[in-house]
Scaffold this motif. Structure first.
Motif, PDB file in Angstrom:
ATOM      1  N   PRO A 143       0.832  -1.213   0.000  1.00 51.48           N
ATOM      2  CA  PRO A 143       0.000   0.000   0.000  1.00 51.48           C
ATOM      3  C   PRO A 143       0.863   1.258   0.000  1.00 51.48           C
ATOM      4  O   PRO A 143       2.081   1.198   0.200  1.00 51.48           O
ATOM      5  CB  PRO A 143      -0.804  -0.133   1.307  1.00 51.48           C
ATOM      6  CG  PRO A 143      -0.692  -1.565   1.699  1.00 51.48           C
ATOM      7  CD  PRO A 143       0.620  -2.044   1.191  1.00 51.48           C
ATOM      8  N   PRO A 144       0.256   2.436  -0.222  1.00 51.66           N
ATOM      9  CA  PRO A 144       1.021   3.691  -0.221  1.00 51.66           C
ATOM     10  C   PRO A 144       1.716   3.923   1.125  1.00 51.66           C
ATOM     11  O   PRO A 144       1.134   3.678   2.181  1.00 51.66           O
ATOM     12  CB  PRO A 144      -0.046   4.756  -0.482  1.00 51.66           C
ATOM     13  CG  PRO A 144      -1.170   4.030  -1.126  1.00 51.66           C
ATOM     14  CD  PRO A 144      -1.153   2.650  -0.577  1.00 51.66           C
ATOM     15  N   VAL A 145       2.948   4.389   1.067  1.00 48.28           N
ATOM     16  CA  VAL A 145       3.727   4.719   2.261  1.00 48.28           C
ATOM     17  C   VAL A 145       4.048   6.205   2.211  1.00 48.28           C
ATOM     18  O   VAL A 145       4.582   6.706   1.214  1.00 48.28           O
ATOM     19  CB  VAL A 145       5.025   3.897   2.340  1.00 48.28           C
ATOM     20  CG1 VAL A 145       5.829   4.290   3.573  1.00 48.28           C
ATOM     21  CG2 VAL A 145       4.710   2.408   2.359  1.00 48.28           C
ATOM     22  N   ILE A 146       3.713   6.925   3.276  1.00 50.39           N
ATOM     23  CA  ILE A 146       3.900   8.374   3.327  1.00 50.39           C
ATOM     24  C   ILE A 146       4.870   8.706   4.452  1.00 50.39           C
ATOM     25  O   ILE A 146       4.666   8.310   5.600  1.00 50.39           O
ATOM     26  CB  ILE A 146       2.556   9.108   3.558  1.00 50.39           C
ATOM     27  CG1 ILE A 146       1.596   8.791   2.414  1.00 50.39           C
ATOM     28  CG2 ILE A 146       2.772  10.609   3.677  1.00 50.39           C
ATOM     29  CD1 ILE A 146       0.215   9.381   2.598  1.00 50.39           C
ATOM     30  N   LEU A 147       5.919   9.423   4.123  1.00 47.62           N
ATOM     31  CA  LEU A 147       6.918   9.845   5.099  1.00 47.62           C
ATOM     32  C   LEU A 147       6.498  11.190   5.686  1.00 47.62           C
ATOM     33  O   LEU A 147       6.163  12.121   4.952  1.00 47.62           O
ATOM     34  CB  LEU A 147       8.292   9.962   4.435  1.00 47.62           C
ATOM     35  CG  LEU A 147       9.477  10.284   5.340  1.00 47.62           C
ATOM     36  CD1 LEU A 147       9.700   9.168   6.349  1.00 47.62           C
ATOM     37  CD2 LEU A 147      10.746  10.498   4.501  1.00 47.62           C
ATOM     38  N   ILE A 148       6.472  11.285   7.022  1.00 45.39           N
ATOM     39  CA  ILE A 148       6.069  12.525   7.684  1.00 45.39           C
ATOM     40  C   ILE A 148       7.215  13.054   8.524  1.00 45.39           C
ATOM     41  O   ILE A 148       8.066  12.310   9.001  1.00 45.39           O
ATOM     42  CB  ILE A 148       4.817  12.313   8.562  1.00 45.39           C
ATOM     43  CG1 ILE A 148       5.083  11.288   9.661  1.00 45.39           C
ATOM     44  CG2 ILE A 148       3.632  11.881   7.715  1.00 45.39           C
ATOM     45  CD1 ILE A 148       3.939  11.123  10.629  1.00 45.39           C
ATOM     46  N   ASN A 149       7.236  14.373   8.685  1.00 43.69           N
ATOM     47  CA  ASN A 149       8.241  15.030   9.511  1.00 43.69           C
ATOM     48  C   ASN A 149       7.751  15.083  10.952  1.00 43.69           C
ATOM     49  O   ASN A 149       6.875  15.870  11.297  1.00 43.69           O
ATOM     50  CB  ASN A 149       8.509  16.455   9.012  1.00 43.69           C
ATOM     51  CG  ASN A 149       9.219  16.458   7.675  1.00 43.69           C
ATOM     52  OD1 ASN A 149      10.050  15.588   7.416  1.00 43.69           O
ATOM     53  ND2 ASN A 149       8.889  17.409   6.816  1.00 43.69           N
ATOM     54  N   SER A 150       8.293  14.219  11.780  1.00 46.72           N
ATOM     55  CA  SER A 150       7.903  14.176  13.188  1.00 46.72           C
ATOM     56  C   SER A 150       9.089  13.695  14.011  1.00 46.72           C
ATOM     57  O   SER A 150       9.771  12.747  13.623  1.00 46.72           O
ATOM     58  CB  SER A 150       6.702  13.255  13.394  1.00 46.72           C
ATOM     59  OG  SER A 150       6.438  13.075  14.768  1.00 46.72           O
ATOM     60  N   PRO A 151       9.341  14.344  15.163  1.00 45.95           N
ATOM     61  CA  PRO A 151      10.426  13.877  16.037  1.00 45.95           C
ATOM     62  C   PRO A 151      10.070  12.612  16.803  1.00 45.95           C
ATOM     63  O   PRO A 151      10.922  12.007  17.446  1.00 45.95           O
ATOM     64  CB  PRO A 151      10.622  15.063  16.992  1.00 45.95           C
ATOM     65  CG  PRO A 151       9.283  15.726  17.048  1.00 45.95           C
ATOM     66  CD  PRO A 151       8.691  15.564  15.672  1.00 45.95           C
ATOM     67  N   THR A 152       8.798  12.195  16.740  1.00 48.75           N
ATOM     68  CA  THR A 152       8.336  11.011  17.459  1.00 48.75           C
ATOM     69  C   THR A 152       8.339   9.802  16.533  1.00 48.75           C
ATOM     70  O   THR A 152       7.943   9.916  15.377  1.00 48.75           O
ATOM     71  CB  THR A 152       6.904  11.238  17.995  1.00 48.75           C
ATOM     72  OG1 THR A 152       6.882  12.418  18.791  1.00 48.75           O
ATOM     73  CG2 THR A 152       6.452  10.059  18.829  1.00 48.75           C
ATOM     74  N   PRO A 153       8.773   8.652  17.020  1.00 48.76           N
ATOM     75  CA  PRO A 153       8.697   7.443  16.197  1.00 48.76           C
ATOM     76  C   PRO A 153       7.246   7.069  15.901  1.00 48.76           C
ATOM     77  O   PRO A 153       6.495   6.689  16.792  1.00 48.76           O
ATOM     78  CB  PRO A 153       9.365   6.371  17.069  1.00 48.76           C
ATOM     79  CG  PRO A 153      10.196   7.114  18.049  1.00 48.76           C
ATOM     80  CD  PRO A 153       9.461   8.394  18.300  1.00 48.76           C
ATOM     81  N   GLN A 169      10.502   9.981  10.106  1.00 49.26           N
ATOM     82  CA  GLN A 169      11.942   9.826   9.971  1.00 49.26           C
ATOM     83  C   GLN A 169      12.561   9.312  11.267  1.00 49.26           C
ATOM     84  O   GLN A 169      13.552   8.569  11.248  1.00 49.26           O
ATOM     85  CB  GLN A 169      12.581  11.166   9.591  1.00 49.26           C
ATOM     86  CG  GLN A 169      14.081  11.121   9.348  1.00 49.26           C
ATOM     87  CD  GLN A 169      14.455  10.231   8.164  1.00 49.26           C
ATOM     88  OE1 GLN A 169      13.843  10.320   7.113  1.00 49.26           O
ATOM     89  NE2 GLN A 169      15.451   9.379   8.350  1.00 49.26           N
ATOM     90  N   ALA A 170      11.926   9.677  12.391  1.00 53.40           N
ATOM     91  CA  ALA A 170      12.462   9.270  13.693  1.00 53.40           C
ATOM     92  C   ALA A 170      12.478   7.754  13.849  1.00 53.40           C
ATOM     93  O   ALA A 170      13.425   7.186  14.400  1.00 53.40           O
ATOM     94  CB  ALA A 170      11.650   9.910  14.820  1.00 53.40           C
ATOM     95  N   ILE A 171      11.437   7.090  13.369  1.00 50.94           N
ATOM     96  CA  ILE A 171      11.400   5.628  13.534  1.00 50.94           C
ATOM     97  C   ILE A 171      12.366   4.954  12.557  1.00 50.94           C
ATOM     98  O   ILE A 171      12.905   3.883  12.844  1.00 50.94           O
ATOM     99  CB  ILE A 171       9.967   5.097  13.353  1.00 50.94           C
ATOM    100  CG1 ILE A 171       9.834   3.736  14.052  1.00 50.94           C
ATOM    101  CG2 ILE A 171       9.596   4.915  11.879  1.00 50.94           C
ATOM    102  CD1 ILE A 171       8.426   3.249  14.181  1.00 50.94           C
ATOM    103  N   ILE A 172      12.610   5.576  11.420  1.00 50.45           N
ATOM    104  CA  ILE A 172      13.599   5.031  10.476  1.00 50.45           C
ATOM    105  C   ILE A 172      14.989   5.094  11.098  1.00 50.45           C
ATOM    106  O   ILE A 172      15.802   4.163  10.949  1.00 50.45           O
ATOM    107  CB  ILE A 172      13.558   5.803   9.145  1.00 50.45           C
ATOM    108  CG1 ILE A 172      12.183   5.650   8.493  1.00 50.45           C
ATOM    109  CG2 ILE A 172      14.652   5.313   8.201  1.00 50.45           C
ATOM    110  CD1 ILE A 172      12.014   6.465   7.231  1.00 50.45           C
ATOM    111  N   ASP A 173      15.259   6.187  11.823  1.00 48.82           N
ATOM    112  CA  ASP A 173      16.560   6.333  12.477  1.00 48.82           C
ATOM    113  C   ASP A 173      16.683   5.437  13.707  1.00 48.82           C
ATOM    114  O   ASP A 173      17.796   5.091  14.111  1.00 48.82           O
ATOM    115  CB  ASP A 173      16.773   7.793  12.894  1.00 48.82           C
ATOM    116  CG  ASP A 173      16.808   8.732  11.696  1.00 48.82           C
ATOM    117  OD1 ASP A 173      17.155   8.263  10.591  1.00 48.82           O
ATOM    118  OD2 ASP A 173      16.465   9.920  11.858  1.00 48.82           O
TER     119      ASP A 173
END
Length: 319
Positions: A143-153, A169-173
């Motif tokens: 399904p579609p995956v949307i990257l959001i700008n958030s300091p929280t995972p 991005q936080a959870i990717i890191d």
């Protein structure tokens, strides 16, 4: 003051009584029949949500005089001193819990996600690699995956009919490649099974029974069964149960600021909601780390239909 002999009063008291009876019967059958597969357990527990809001109105339409044939008449108990008053206090307390632990957190989470800007194009190489690994395992594609700008995972399913996976991005890191792939697979399973739509409809029933403590417990157990079922299917996709377990622990520690697995005897001052979330995550991690063989249930749908029919007959005589 609620007058229990009114139509609303009867709906309230019979909803609580019916939920209690269905919950006792269903939970007993789950143990007697050794039903341990999450999605089978979920189907049986759906009865606890379905009967209370619908049984009394249907019975009233079919046979308005059923109180004359009742085996258990709640009006006799409500006529006793303080019983009605205690029931009112219980209903008020459950309503407050529903507001504080389900409605307000849902509104806060929804508003928090809306505040974060969305990046339509996924250009993170680690996320692309995880998406490609899962996409190769699916016949219908991811399904579609949307990257959001958030300091929280953040990683969860968003949408009611048309859904996408929101990931920060936080959870990717935070997660390593295998953990990220497992977490993404878990959310993909939610969408492929249309859990967002199903749980949305069940939440509507939960709202109708906001005063009912047994529906509150059943709804949370259904959510837990849904998560466990998605864990099992995600592991089938990735073949990496330990990665999913470690990812759950990492995210929990960051969001709640408390370790998931604690030493025996250590007391943590947690809210009721956090304690419930902690218990659910602990069970999920234990299932992933120490998987147990599931019992082969014979004729599960037939058992479910017979259980529903028996409960429908029993509840007819409880007013």
């Amino acid at each position: 003051m609620i007058y229990w002999d009114s139509l609303i009063g009867k709906y309230l008291i019979q909803g609580v009584l019916h939920a209690l009876i269905v919950a006792v019967v269903v939970e007993a059958l789950l143990k007697v029949w050794q039903i341990d597969r999450p999605y089978f357990r979920l189907r049986f527990r759906l009865l606890i949500l379905l009967f209370p809001p619908m049984a009394m109105p249907l019975y009233q339409i079919i046979y308005p005089q059923r109180q004359e044939s009742a085996i258990f008449d709640s009006s006799h108990w409500l006529s006793l001193p303080f019983v009605g008053f205690i029931l009112i206090i219980l209903i008020c307390l459950v309503s407050i819990v529903f507001l504080l632990q389900e409605v307000i957190p849902f509104i806060r989470q929804a508003s928090s996600i809306r505040r974060h800007s969305k990046i339509s194009e996924v250009n993170n190489p680690r996320l692309k690699k995880a998406i490609l690994a899962i996409d190769n395992s699916l016949t219908g594609g991811i399904p579609p995956v949307i990257l959001i700008n958030s300091p929280t995972p953040i990683i969860h399913t968003s949408g009611f009919i048309w859904s996408a996976i929101l990931i920060s991005q936080a959870i990717i890191d935070t997660l390593d490649p295998e953990e990220l792939e497992s977490a993404l697979a878990h959310e993909v399973v939610h969408i492929t099974r249309k859990d967002h739509l199903k749980l949305g409809l069940l939440f509507f029933l939960r709202v109708l029974m906001f005063f009912n403590p047994f529906v509150l417990i059943a709804f949370r157990r259904i959510i837990q069964d849904t998560e466990k079922g998605c864990d099992d299917l995600a592991v089938k996709l990735t073949q990496k149960p330990l990665a999913l377990a470690s990812g759950l622990i990492k995210v929990y520690r960051i969001i709640e600021g408390e370790p998931l697995l604690r030493q025996k005897g250590l007391r943590l001052r947690l809210s009721l909601g956090l304690q419930a979330k902690k218990a659910c995550l602990t069970e999920r991690v234990e299932r992933l780390v120490r998987p147990r063989p599931n019992h082969n249930l014979i004729y599960p749908n037939t058992r479910l239909i017979m259980t529903a029919g028996g409960l429908a007959l029993l509840l007819f005589f409880v007013v």
